[in-house]
Design a protein around this motif. Structure first.
Motif, PDB file in Angstrom:
ATOM      1  N   ILE A 118      -9.504  -5.628  -8.709  1.00 19.47           N
ATOM      2  CA  ILE A 118      -8.941  -4.305  -8.149  1.00 19.47           C
ATOM      3  C   ILE A 118      -9.251  -4.030  -6.876  1.00 19.47           C
ATOM      4  CG2 ILE A 118      -9.256  -1.789  -8.348  1.00 19.47           C
ATOM      5  CD1 ILE A 118     -10.744  -2.893 -11.342  1.00 19.47           C
ATOM      6  N   ALA A 119      -8.046  -3.453  -6.079  1.00 19.72           N
ATOM      7  CA  ALA A 119      -8.225  -3.155  -4.728  1.00 19.72           C
ATOM      8  C   ALA A 119      -7.928  -1.436  -4.837  1.00 19.72           C
ATOM      9  CB  ALA A 119      -6.894  -3.702  -4.073  1.00 19.72           C
ATOM     10  N   ILE A 120      -8.892  -0.705  -3.885  1.00 19.65           N
ATOM     11  CA  ILE A 120      -8.614   0.429  -4.006  1.00 19.65           C
ATOM     12  C   ILE A 120      -8.650   1.182  -2.640  1.00 19.65           C
ATOM     13  CG2 ILE A 120     -11.213   0.863  -4.449  1.00 19.65           C
ATOM     14  CD1 ILE A 120     -10.485   3.226  -6.429  1.00 19.65           C
ATOM     15  N   GLY A 121      -7.883   2.565  -2.409  1.00 24.29           N
ATOM     16  CA  GLY A 121      -8.252   3.083  -1.245  1.00 24.29           C
ATOM     17  C   GLY A 121      -7.091   3.389  -0.429  1.00 24.29           C
ATOM     18  N   MET A 122      -5.842   2.441  -0.428  1.00 19.77           N
ATOM     19  CA  MET A 122      -4.801   2.664   0.349  1.00 19.77           C
ATOM     20  C   MET A 122      -4.139   3.898   0.300  1.00 19.77           C
ATOM     21  SD  MET A 122      -5.304   0.213  -1.670  1.00 19.77           S
ATOM     22  CE  MET A 122      -5.601  -1.128  -0.601  1.00 19.77           C
TER      23      MET A 122
ATOM     24  N   GLY B  99      -4.060   3.712  -5.327  1.00 20.06           N
ATOM     25  CA  GLY B  99      -3.908   4.268  -4.216  1.00 20.06           C
ATOM     26  C   GLY B  99      -2.962   5.100  -4.080  1.00 20.06           C
ATOM     27  N   GLY B 100      -2.394   5.754  -2.993  1.00 20.16           N
ATOM     28  CA  GLY B 100      -1.336   6.601  -2.879  1.00 20.16           C
ATOM     29  C   GLY B 100      -1.349   7.994  -3.001  1.00 20.16           C
TER      30      GLY B 100
ATOM     31  N   LEU C   1       0.642 -10.892 -12.009  1.00 19.37           N
ATOM     32  CA  LEU C   1       0.993  -9.741 -12.403  1.00 19.37           C
ATOM     33  C   LEU C   1       0.145  -8.547 -11.479  1.00 19.37           C
ATOM     34  CD1 LEU C   1       0.339 -10.484 -16.500  1.00 19.37           C
ATOM     35  CD2 LEU C   1       2.626  -9.633 -15.098  1.00 19.37           C
ATOM     36  N   ILE C   2       0.934  -7.615 -11.193  1.00 12.53           N
ATOM     37  CA  ILE C   2       0.345  -6.685 -10.347  1.00 12.53           C
ATOM     38  C   ILE C   2       0.840  -5.259 -10.901  1.00 12.53           C
ATOM     39  CG2 ILE C   2       0.427  -5.367  -8.084  1.00 12.53           C
ATOM     40  CD1 ILE C   2      -1.523  -7.533  -8.031  1.00 12.53           C
ATOM     41  N   THR C   3      -0.310  -4.362 -10.759  1.00 13.86           N
ATOM     42  CA  THR C   3      -0.101  -3.149 -11.500  1.00 13.86           C
ATOM     43  C   THR C   3      -0.531  -2.029 -10.326  1.00 13.86           C
ATOM     44  OG1 THR C   3      -0.296  -3.687 -13.695  1.00 13.86           O
ATOM     45  CG2 THR C   3      -0.616  -1.213 -13.172  1.00 13.86           C
ATOM     46  N   GLY C   4       0.437  -1.056 -10.242  1.00  8.62           N
ATOM     47  CA  GLY C   4      -0.094   0.151  -9.289  1.00  8.62           C
ATOM     48  C   GLY C   4      -0.537   1.380 -10.168  1.00  8.62           C
ATOM     49  N   GLY C   5      -1.813   1.499  -9.610  1.00  9.23           N
ATOM     50  CA  GLY C   5      -2.374   2.925 -10.380  1.00  9.23           C
ATOM     51  C   GLY C   5      -2.144   3.842  -9.271  1.00  9.23           C
ATOM     52  N   THR C   6      -1.170   4.971  -9.853  1.00 10.91           N
ATOM     53  CA  THR C   6      -1.018   6.157  -8.830  1.00 10.91           C
ATOM     54  C   THR C   6      -0.548   7.253  -9.575  1.00 10.91           C
ATOM     55  OG1 THR C   6      -0.017   6.550  -6.834  1.00 10.91           O
ATOM     56  CG2 THR C   6       1.273   5.128  -8.176  1.00 10.91           C
ATOM     57  N   ILE C   7      -0.577   8.289  -8.724  1.00 13.24           N
ATOM     58  CA  ILE C   7       0.225   9.544  -9.324  1.00 13.24           C
ATOM     59  C   ILE C   7       1.603   9.578  -9.490  1.00 13.24           C
ATOM     60  CG2 ILE C   7      -1.924  10.954  -8.631  1.00 13.24           C
ATOM     61  CD1 ILE C   7      -0.052  11.933  -6.574  1.00 13.24           C
ATOM     62  N   ASN C   8       2.114  10.384 -10.284  1.00  9.69           N
ATOM     63  CA  ASN C   8       3.509  10.609 -10.763  1.00  9.69           C
ATOM     64  C   ASN C   8       4.420  10.507  -9.436  1.00  9.69           C
ATOM     65  OD1 ASN C   8       3.959  10.044 -13.215  1.00  9.69           O
ATOM     66  ND2 ASN C   8       3.329  11.974 -13.820  1.00  9.69           N
ATOM     67  N   GLU C   9       4.193  11.556  -8.623  1.00  5.87           N
ATOM     68  CA  GLU C   9       5.163  11.687  -7.397  1.00  5.87           C
ATOM     69  C   GLU C   9       5.054  10.315  -6.529  1.00  5.87           C
ATOM     70  OE1 GLU C   9       2.124  14.552  -7.176  1.00  5.87           O
ATOM     71  OE2 GLU C   9       3.227  15.552  -5.697  1.00  5.87           O
ATOM     72  N   VAL C  10       4.107   9.777  -6.465  1.00  7.06           N
ATOM     73  CA  VAL C  10       4.073   8.350  -5.683  1.00  7.06           C
ATOM     74  C   VAL C  10       4.970   7.299  -6.406  1.00  7.06           C
ATOM     75  CG1 VAL C  10       2.670   6.598  -4.874  1.00  7.06           C
ATOM     76  CG2 VAL C  10       1.817   8.690  -4.766  1.00  7.06           C
ATOM     77  N   PHE C  11       4.607   7.200  -7.633  1.00  7.63           N
ATOM     78  CA  PHE C  11       5.361   6.064  -8.680  1.00  7.63           C
ATOM     79  C   PHE C  11       6.626   6.466  -8.421  1.00  7.63           C
ATOM     80  CE2 PHE C  11       7.115   6.056 -12.947  1.00  7.63           C
ATOM     81  CZ  PHE C  11       7.244   4.887 -12.829  1.00  7.63           C
ATOM     82  N   SER C  12       7.231   7.770  -8.507  1.00 12.30           N
ATOM     83  CA  SER C  12       8.695   7.909  -8.511  1.00 12.30           C
ATOM     84  C   SER C  12       9.360   7.653  -7.226  1.00 12.30           C
ATOM     85  CB  SER C  12       9.062   9.263  -9.076  1.00 12.30           C
ATOM     86  OG  SER C  12       8.404  10.180  -8.274  1.00 12.30           O
ATOM     87  N   SER C  13       8.728   7.488  -6.051  1.00 12.69           N
ATOM     88  CA  SER C  13       9.151   7.245  -4.859  1.00 12.69           C
ATOM     89  C   SER C  13       9.281   6.102  -4.695  1.00 12.69           C
ATOM     90  CB  SER C  13       8.584   8.259  -3.677  1.00 12.69           C
ATOM     91  OG  SER C  13       7.174   7.813  -3.529  1.00 12.69           O
TER      92      SER C  13
END
Ligand SMILES: NC(=O)C1=CN([C@@H]2O[C@H](COP(=O)(O)OP(=O)(O)OC[C@H]3O[C@@H](n4cnc5c(N)ncnc54)[C@H](O)[C@@H]3O)[C@@H](O)[C@H]2O)[C@@H](O)CC1
Ligand SMILES: [K+]
Length: 502
Positions: A319-323, A251-252, A274-286
């Motif tokens: 997996i959770a998706i959408g937020m 998400g994100g 263990l939890i992983t966030g699958g997201t784009i760079n801009e989100v990850f960095s913030s």
């Protein structure tokens, strides 16, 4: 705690009498006496009590309550709102006992009589109408209900506030607004409807010794703390981080980075290994510095949102998706493809629900569980049914949708209903209006993801997650927060106090 319709309640009653051999008069005695036992802590011996009785068995309960209180030394007055000939069967038997014990029956003459009695009463016991009501309330009961709602007296309803429907689907009714309702044996469906639950006031279920029976209509259960304690997996001393599963949250977007951060944190605080966030760079960095315990899976973005791409999900359990992922078309295509390809349990929330709306047919083909978590507005979007209709029939709408699309449905609201693809339903019993805020759903998704990853039956895992999420908010409100200032992130912090007690 089984939730029943009126028809199911009558069926259980019939079985108790026919198969169990228990006399109906005895059940009525049990009902009246149990209710008095529950009333005693809230009534004062010096107060005057007015019992309003109607023409059915609900009125019969009223006669038992009046006699029990009278023999205990209370000041009790009975007003019968129907002519004598309407009191029949078990109710007539208990009316006679009331008379035998020295009680007096004042038969309704006009509303001014009721007004007078109501003004003199400190406590009103509402035994006018129970689950046997059909159609709109007729006179004089309609006026009497109006008068009961005008006076200051403490109002205690027997089984159900008079005038209120027991089942879902009724939109026009006039009913007593009770301070307390003592529900006979099983909560009725209307207790969990947004339009009806406020009429009940505080409520408790009183046991009267009915037969235990499995209803053919499928199970519908109010999920309480004892159920969570019974079903929540215990963490073993020997467990390591992999034992409790690996979860992936996708998400994100550049304008909504906070959502996924809350989901990640809530999942970690709910026991996910263990939890992983699958997201784009801009989100990850913030967000990375806010949630250092999570790992990250970089995804390709375009214009601040995810774009179509393959994702290797083989190492994840769920997996959770959408937020917070936004609603642009490429993100939608990415979501649809992922949901189709992934052979893992997948929870879809928020923007993800919009993305899959036109692809529900492929959802129903999935071999692994699909969990959809809409609020009523999103449910309306998914079904094309208005929010009003959904709130009027949440049990039926959920059941049909879950069955038709082969999904687990978490229909969020003050009484979240969780439905499995076979139509079994669990209803959450925690939470407060402080949760009606942005971010609540993101936190819930995280808690649910953590529950799904642990070994529990899927429907119980979802119900446990909803319970824990709502309980965190309840504990915060009862200590140092208010429904106004409560934030979704507070609910994450509050999870600790919930888990400490489970
Ligand atoms: N297992 C059970 O089902 C038990 C039920 N008990 C009580 O019995 C109640 C159900 O009894 P009943 O089936 O006799 O039904 P009710 O007592 O709810 O109502 C039936 C009466 O209300 C009248 N009525 C129906 N619709 C009306 C309307 N729209 N306007 C005005 N009057 C209307 C009918 O003419 C009838 O006299 C329960 O709510 C509970 O309080 C208890 O006595 C114990 C056992
Ligand atoms: K009642």
């Amino acid at each position: 705690m089984q939730i029943v319709t009126a028809k199911e309640m009558y069926e259980i009653d019939r079985l108790t009498i026919e198969k169990g051999g228990v006399d109906g008069k005895l059940l009525m005695e049990n009902a009246g006496r149990s209710i008095v036992n529950h009333m005693l802590p809230i009534i004062d011996r010096t107060k005057s009590i007015l019992v309003l009785v109607g023409g059915g068995n609900n009125g019969g309960d009223g006669f038992v309550i009046a006699r029990t209180l009278l023999t205990d030394g209370y000041d009790v007055l009975v007003v019968q709102l129907v002519p004598d000939y309407k009191i029949k069967g078990e109710a007539a038997y208990h009316k006679q006992l009331w008379l035998n014990f020295g009680g007096i029956v004042h038969v309704f003459q006009d509303t001014s009589m009721i007004r007078r009695y109501l003004l003199d009463a400190d406590i009103v016991v509402d035994a006018m109408l129970g689950i046997g009501i059909s159609g709109e309330v007729r006179q004089p009961l309609k006026d009497v209900i109006g008068l009961v709602n005008q006076v200051e007296a403490l109002t205690i309803s027997v089984d159900i506030p008079s005038g209120l429907p027991a089942d879902e689907g009724e939109s026009h009714f006039e009913a007593v607004v009770a301070d307390y309702t003592f529900i006979v044996e099983h909560p009725k469906m209307s207790l969990f409807l947004e339009s009806c639950s406020p009429f009940y006031g505080k409520w408790e279920v009183v046991k009267i010794g009915l037969f235990h029976s499995n209803l053919s209509s499928g199970s519908r259960i109010a999920w309480r703390e004892r159920d969570v304690k019974r079903t929540l997996p215990k963490r073993s001393r020997n467990s390591h981080k992999g034992t409790h599963g690996r979860g992936l949250v996708i998400g994100g977007s550049s304008t909504m980075p906070g959502s996924i951060a809350m989901t990640l944190k809530a999942a970690l605080r709910s026991g996910a290994g263990l939890i992983t966030g699958g997201t784009i760079n801009e989100v990850f960095s913030s967000i990375a510095s806010h949630c250092v315990e999570a790992t990250y899976l970089p995804l390709l973005g375009k214009a601040g949102a995810m774009t179509t791409q393959p994702v290797d999900v083989s190492m994840y359990n769920a997996i959770a998706i959408g937020m917070g992922m936004g609603r642009n078309e490429e993100t939608a295509a990415f979501t649809r493809q992922l949901v189709k390809d992934v052979t893992k349990p997948i929870l879809i929330d928020a923007d993800g629900l919009h993305h899959i709306k036109d692809d529900l047919a492929s959802i129903s083909q999935r071999k692994q569980p699909t969990i959809l978590t809409p609020h009523p507005g999103e449910m309306a979007m998914l079904t094309g049914i208005s929010v009003r209709e959904i709130l009027l029939h949440p049990f039926e709408v959920s059941k049909q949708f879950a069955y038709e699309h082969n999904v687990y449905l978490v229909l969020k609201g003050p009484h979240t209903i969780i439905t499995d693809p076979n139509g079994n339903q669990l209803v959450n019993t925690t939470g407060n209006q402080g949760l009606a805020k942005g971010g609540s759903g993101d936190v819930l998704s995280g808690v649910l993801l953590a529950m799904i990853m642990q070994e529990q039956s899927m429907i119980e895992a979802l119900a446990n997650g909803c319970f824990i999420h709502g309980k965190s908010a309840d504990l915060l409100i009862s200590s140092h927060r208010s429904t106004e200032d409560l934030l979704a992130t507070d609910v994450i912090d509050g999870l600790a106090s919930v888990f400490r007690t489970l």
